[in-house]
Design a protein around this motif. Structure first.
Motif, short mmCIF file in Angstrom:
data_model
loop_
_atom_site.label_atom_id
_atom_site.label_comp_id
_atom_site.label_asym_id
_atom_site.label_seq_id
_atom_site.Cartn_x
_atom_site.Cartn_y
_atom_site.Cartn_z
N THR A 19 56.10 -41.57 5.63
CA THR A 19 55.34 -41.12 4.47
C THR A 19 56.28 -40.43 3.49
O THR A 19 57.45 -40.13 3.80
CB THR A 19 54.26 -40.12 4.87
OG1 THR A 19 54.87 -38.93 5.40
CG2 THR A 19 53.33 -40.72 5.93
N GLY A 20 55.79 -40.16 2.29
CA GLY A 20 56.60 -39.47 1.29
C GLY A 20 57.07 -38.11 1.78
O GLY A 20 58.21 -37.70 1.54
N GLY A 57 63.40 -35.94 5.66
CA GLY A 57 64.60 -36.64 6.07
C GLY A 57 65.83 -36.21 5.28
O GLY A 57 66.93 -36.10 5.83
N LYS A 58 65.64 -35.96 3.99
CA LYS A 58 66.76 -35.50 3.17
C LYS A 58 67.26 -34.13 3.66
O LYS A 58 68.47 -33.88 3.74
CB LYS A 58 66.34 -35.41 1.71
CG LYS A 58 65.97 -36.74 1.09
CD LYS A 58 65.43 -36.57 -0.32
CE LYS A 58 64.96 -37.90 -0.90
NZ LYS A 58 64.35 -37.73 -2.25
N PRO A 112 50.41 -47.23 6.76
CA PRO A 112 49.37 -48.12 6.24
C PRO A 112 49.59 -48.48 4.78
O PRO A 112 50.03 -47.67 3.97
CB PRO A 112 48.09 -47.29 6.43
CG PRO A 112 48.39 -46.40 7.59
CD PRO A 112 49.85 -46.07 7.46
N GLN A 113 49.24 -49.73 4.44
CA GLN A 113 49.45 -50.25 3.09
C GLN A 113 48.79 -49.38 2.03
O GLN A 113 49.35 -49.13 0.96
CB GLN A 113 48.91 -51.68 3.00
CG GLN A 113 49.11 -52.35 1.65
CD GLN A 113 50.57 -52.62 1.35
OE1 GLN A 113 51.37 -52.79 2.27
NE2 GLN A 113 50.93 -52.63 0.07
N ALA A 114 47.59 -48.89 2.31
CA ALA A 114 46.87 -48.08 1.33
C ALA A 114 47.64 -46.79 1.01
O ALA A 114 47.69 -46.35 -0.13
CB ALA A 114 45.49 -47.74 1.84
N VAL A 115 48.25 -46.22 2.03
CA VAL A 115 49.00 -44.99 1.82
C VAL A 115 50.25 -45.27 1.01
O VAL A 115 50.61 -44.52 0.09
CB VAL A 115 49.36 -44.35 3.18
CG1 VAL A 115 50.24 -43.13 2.97
CG2 VAL A 115 48.10 -43.96 3.93
N ARG A 116 50.94 -46.37 1.29
CA ARG A 116 52.14 -46.71 0.54
C ARG A 116 51.81 -46.98 -0.93
O ARG A 116 52.55 -46.59 -1.83
CB ARG A 116 52.81 -47.95 1.15
CG ARG A 116 53.45 -47.69 2.51
CD ARG A 116 54.59 -48.67 2.76
NE ARG A 116 54.13 -50.05 2.69
CZ ARG A 116 53.67 -50.74 3.73
NH1 ARG A 116 53.56 -50.15 4.90
NH2 ARG A 116 53.31 -52.00 3.60
N GLN A 117 50.69 -47.65 -1.18
CA GLN A 117 50.29 -47.90 -2.55
C GLN A 117 50.00 -46.60 -3.29
O GLN A 117 50.37 -46.43 -4.46
CB GLN A 117 49.06 -48.79 -2.58
CG GLN A 117 49.34 -50.23 -2.15
CD GLN A 117 48.08 -51.06 -2.05
OE1 GLN A 117 46.97 -50.53 -2.07
NE2 GLN A 117 48.24 -52.36 -1.94
N ALA A 118 49.38 -45.67 -2.59
CA ALA A 118 49.06 -44.37 -3.21
C ALA A 118 50.35 -43.63 -3.58
O ALA A 118 50.47 -43.05 -4.65
CB ALA A 118 48.23 -43.53 -2.26
N GLU A 119 51.34 -43.68 -2.70
CA GLU A 119 52.60 -42.99 -2.97
C GLU A 119 53.36 -43.67 -4.10
O GLU A 119 54.02 -43.00 -4.90
CB GLU A 119 53.45 -42.95 -1.70
CG GLU A 119 52.87 -42.06 -0.64
CD GLU A 119 53.72 -42.02 0.62
OE1 GLU A 119 53.61 -41.04 1.37
OE2 GLU A 119 54.47 -42.97 0.85
#
Length: 472
Positions: A364-365, A371-372, A463-470
């Motif tokens: 996720t975002g 991670g950074k 999930p695709q929906a979450v990636r689209q939102a981000e």
């Protein structure tokens, strides 16, 4: 029709507000009046009024954390995940309007299953765990980066490790970072308990997390680490929720949430760690140290075992046994053991940080931002940079960390990498405390690559929906 809604994701950043916007737009497109209350990282915004709730025809709760629904008593209500609200907001509004009232079935037939019921996208354990992780992440990032910067700028190698001159500006910065780290496990435990039992669980969770992380309560050189914090959080939450269910006289009800529940829950969790979980830690540390001594005849095996232990709980008791074993041998003129530890120390944060850069679709975002920070922490030997990932997904992340630690530790020990100070990470090599720098780098890179590859194989795509939102 009038619909009210609440959106809340574990971290309270992008998905909370994206779901709110999607619901509002879908309602307007279909001629409904939709009012959304968001539970974000900065708290509750656009709070619903009693009048708005009273006038509502239906309620949508799109949340991946627990939300109190008592104020919606008597209303048609559905509960779904944030991702479901982002993916099909119009469908959710229609489902809420078609849901049966609390006192009977819907006129058209049985209650339709919600997306969360069908897919079970978020388990009870996961929601509560992520609530704790989301509140813990800022403490890890702030503490880790302050320590990393201060060590990188002002750190000097000494027989006692990487040290910063006392009284200097960077020494104070380092102390602030250490203080932030000390809150990490208590906050994790406290907000897991809060998610389970609401406010009465917060104090028992925080105190229980502190006891879990502080080995002096049960005569251990190390606490139980973040794993103990997770246990403390769930124990405090379930204990507090159980006590909340007690039937008590009316005269005691006002003091239950502020006095009785916190005190009893705190005592139960503290006793659990001091006399049941915590006490065996000291004996286990001694036994593990003895096992490590017996392995000194095989550098390959000992390096692999040390690497696995260092990467297992990232600052917890198992990690501390391996670290103290290597540090103790330095005074005897044996630097190879600490060399293997120095490699394994940096593998989890650097491996996970690298993984977030290679395959962003697996994280996720919020995890990508963590991670950074993990990359910066790993460079100066702060294994705890990997804890947010391990706490959120232990069954996938911990094995990946251990796999990398095993490879890195085994290569370093076999190649005779030396570390003259009780610290790890590339910063120690830069400061001249490592003997055999080329093989140190080979061992570290091999371990990092194994951890990154393993976690990417084990973790499922977001999930695709979450990636689209981000993306929006």
């Amino acid at each position: 029709m009038r619909v009210v809604a609440i959106t809340a994701c574990p971290t309270g950043i992008a998905h909370t507000y994206m779901a709110a916007e999607k619901l509002s737009r879908a309602g307007a497109d279909h001629g409904h009046r939709v009012r959304v209350e968001t539970h974000g990282a900065i708290g509750v915004e656009d709070e619903l009024t009693a009048e708005e709730i009273e006038a509502a025809d239906a309620v949508v709760i799109a949340a991946d954390q627990d939300v109190d629904t008592a104020r919606f008593a008597g209303k048609r209500l559905i509960k779904v995940s944030v991702a479901a609200a982002i993916k099909d907001p119009a469908g959710l509004i229609e489902q809420a309007l078609a849901a049966p009232p609390p006192d009977g079935p819907a006129p058209g037939g049985p209650e339709p299953k919600t997306p969360s019921q069908k897919a079970k996208e978020r388990s009870f354990v996961y929601r509560n765990l992520m609530n704790g992780v989301s509140y813990m992440i800022p403490f890890v990032v702030v503490g880790g980066l302050l320590i990393a910067v201060s060590l990188a700028v002002a750190g000097n190698t000494t027989p006692d490790g990487l040290k910063i001159p006392e009284g200097s500006f960077w020494f104070k910065v380092n102390e602030v970072g250490v203080a932030s780290f000390q809150f990490m496990v208590p906050i994790l435990a406290g907000y897991i308990a809060y998610a389970i039992a609401d406010r009465p669980g917060l104090a028992p969770g925080v105190i229980g997390g502190y006891v879990a992380a502080t080995g002096t309560f049960y005569d251990s050189e190390a606490g139980t680490g973040f794993i103990g914090g997770i246990i403390a959080g769930f124990a405090a939450g379930f204990t507090a929720r159980w006590i909340k269910s007690w039937r008590v006289p009316d005269m005691l009800k006002p003091i239950m949430p502020i006095l009785v529940i916190p005190i009893l829950s705190t005592l139960v969790v503290a006793a659990l760690f001091i006399w049941v979980i915590g006490q065996p830690i000291g004996g286990l540390m001694e036994d593990l140290t003895g096992v490590l001594r017996d392995m000194r005849g095989s550098k390959l095996v000992l390096g692999a075992v040390l690497g696995a232990m260092i990467a297992f709980d990232m600052g917890g008791p198992v990690n501390k046994v391996a670290f103290l074993f290597g540090a103790g041998l330095i005074v005897q003129g044996e630097y190879t053991i600490m060399g293997a530890c120095a490699v394994a120390i940096c593998v989890p944060p650097l491996g996970l940080g690298l993984a977030t850069l290679i395959r962003r679709d697996r994280f996720t975002g919020e995890e990508q931002e963590a991670g950074k920070a993990a990359l910066a922490m790993g460079l100066v030997g702060i294994t705890e940079g990997a804890i947010p990932f391990a706490a959120a997904d232990p069954l996938r992340v911990i094995p990946a960390n251990m796999a990398g630690g095993i490879v890195g530790g085994a290569i370093a020990a076999t190649a005779g990498v030396l570390d003259h100070v009780p610290h790890g990470g590339p910063v120690v090599a830069v400061l001249g405390a490592i003997g055999g720098v080329p093989m140190f780098l080979v061992a570290a890179l091999a371990g990092i690559a194994v951890t990154a590859a393993t976690v990417l194989v084990l973790k499922r795509p977001v999930p695709q929906a979450v990636r689209q939102a981000e993306a929006v």
